[in-house]
Every structure is written in structure tokens, then in C-alpha cells.
Design a protein around this motif. Structure first.
Motif, PDB file in Angstrom:
ATOM      1  N   VAL A  59       0.665  -1.240   0.010  1.00 27.58           N
ATOM      2  CA  VAL A  59      -0.002  -0.119   0.107  1.00 27.58           C
ATOM      3  C   VAL A  59       0.940   1.293   0.003  1.00 27.58           C
ATOM      4  N   LEU A  60       1.846   1.213   0.874  1.00 25.97           N
ATOM      5  CA  LEU A  60       2.998   2.264   0.661  1.00 25.97           C
ATOM      6  C   LEU A  60       3.485   2.435  -0.440  1.00 25.97           C
ATOM      7  N   ASP A  61       3.866   1.555  -1.383  1.00 22.80           N
ATOM      8  CA  ASP A  61       4.520   1.657  -2.377  1.00 22.80           C
ATOM      9  C   ASP A  61       3.712   2.191  -3.497  1.00 22.80           C
ATOM     10  N   LEU A  62       2.419   1.725  -3.404  1.00 24.72           N
ATOM     11  CA  LEU A  62       1.469   2.086  -4.128  1.00 24.72           C
ATOM     12  C   LEU A  62       1.199   3.757  -4.091  1.00 24.72           C
ATOM     13  N   GLN A  63       1.253   4.161  -2.625  1.00 22.48           N
ATOM     14  CA  GLN A  63       1.124   5.501  -2.381  1.00 22.48           C
ATOM     15  C   GLN A  63       2.248   6.325  -3.208  1.00 22.48           C
ATOM     16  N   ASP A  64       3.467   5.950  -3.051  1.00 19.35           N
ATOM     17  CA  ASP A  64       4.585   6.398  -3.380  1.00 19.35           C
ATOM     18  C   ASP A  64       4.397   6.604  -5.072  1.00 19.35           C
ATOM     19  N   ARG A  65       4.035   5.539  -5.832  1.00 19.29           N
ATOM     20  CA  ARG A  65       3.810   5.560  -7.324  1.00 19.29           C
ATOM     21  C   ARG A  65       2.920   6.546  -7.641  1.00 19.29           C
ATOM     22  N   PHE A  66       1.760   6.512  -6.861  1.00 19.87           N
ATOM     23  CA  PHE A  66       0.848   7.800  -7.352  1.00 19.87           C
ATOM     24  C   PHE A  66       1.514   9.121  -7.069  1.00 19.87           C
ATOM     25  N   ILE A  67       2.218   9.217  -5.913  1.00 19.38           N
ATOM     26  CA  ILE A  67       2.751  10.589  -5.693  1.00 19.38           C
ATOM     27  C   ILE A  67       3.765  10.774  -6.899  1.00 19.38           C
ATOM     28  N   ASP A  68       4.451   9.897  -7.642  1.00 18.13           N
ATOM     29  CA  ASP A  68       5.539  10.021  -8.332  1.00 18.13           C
ATOM     30  C   ASP A  68       4.805  10.444  -9.725  1.00 18.13           C
TER      31      ASP A  68
END
Length: 82
Positions: A59-68
Motif C-alpha cells: 500500500v505504501l509503495d502504491l502511494q509512492d507511485r501515485f505521488i510520483d
């Protein structure tokens, strides 16, 4: 039951972010970022309640990818939840 809902939601979201990463113009696709933020918040809540470190990381990786990708407001999912 909640963990099953999380698993059913996170896989398509990961595929969605992969698809977005290949697009040149994301603005037309991000009109519904508020719904995305809500969904990601719920996924984080369920992952956290499950104490499953792998799911929390996903979930945190997904959040980071959407931030990117520049999804506005998504950076607050973790901080708002915590």
C-alpha cells in the motif's frame, strides 16, 4: 473478510498505476483522484489492522507511485491516517 477486500482492491490499483505510468498526459485520468485517495486510505487502514507487513509495504509503495505520477493529495494518506 477485510483482508480479502484489500487483496481484491490492491491488485487492480497496482495495475492501474502501471498503466498511468505509461501515459503522457495524466490530467484527464486524474479527475477522480479524491476517490483514489479514499480507496488508498481504506487499503492502508485494512493493511494496518491486519498487521501484514507485506500488505502495508504494498500500500505504501502504491502511494509512492501515485505521488510520483503527481496525484494531488495522495501524499496525505499515510500522514492523515497516522
Amino acid at each position: 473478510m477485510a483482508i480479502m477486500n484489500l487483496l481484491m482492491a490492491i491488485d487492480p490499483c497496482e495495475k492501474l498505476v502501471e498503466s498511468f505510468a505509461m501515459k503522457d498526459d495524466l490530467h484527464s485520468y486524474m479527475a477522480w483522484s479524491e476517490s483514489l485517495i479514499y480507496a488508498l486510505t481504506e487499503m492502508f487502514r485494512e493493511a494496518n489492522e491486519s498487521n501484514d507487513e507485506e500488505l502495508i509495504k504494498r500500500v505504501l509503495d502504491l502511494q509512492d507511485r501515485f505521488i510520483d505520477l503527481g496525484v494531488s493529495g495522495i501524499e496525505n494518506v499515510y500522514t492523515d491516517f497516522g
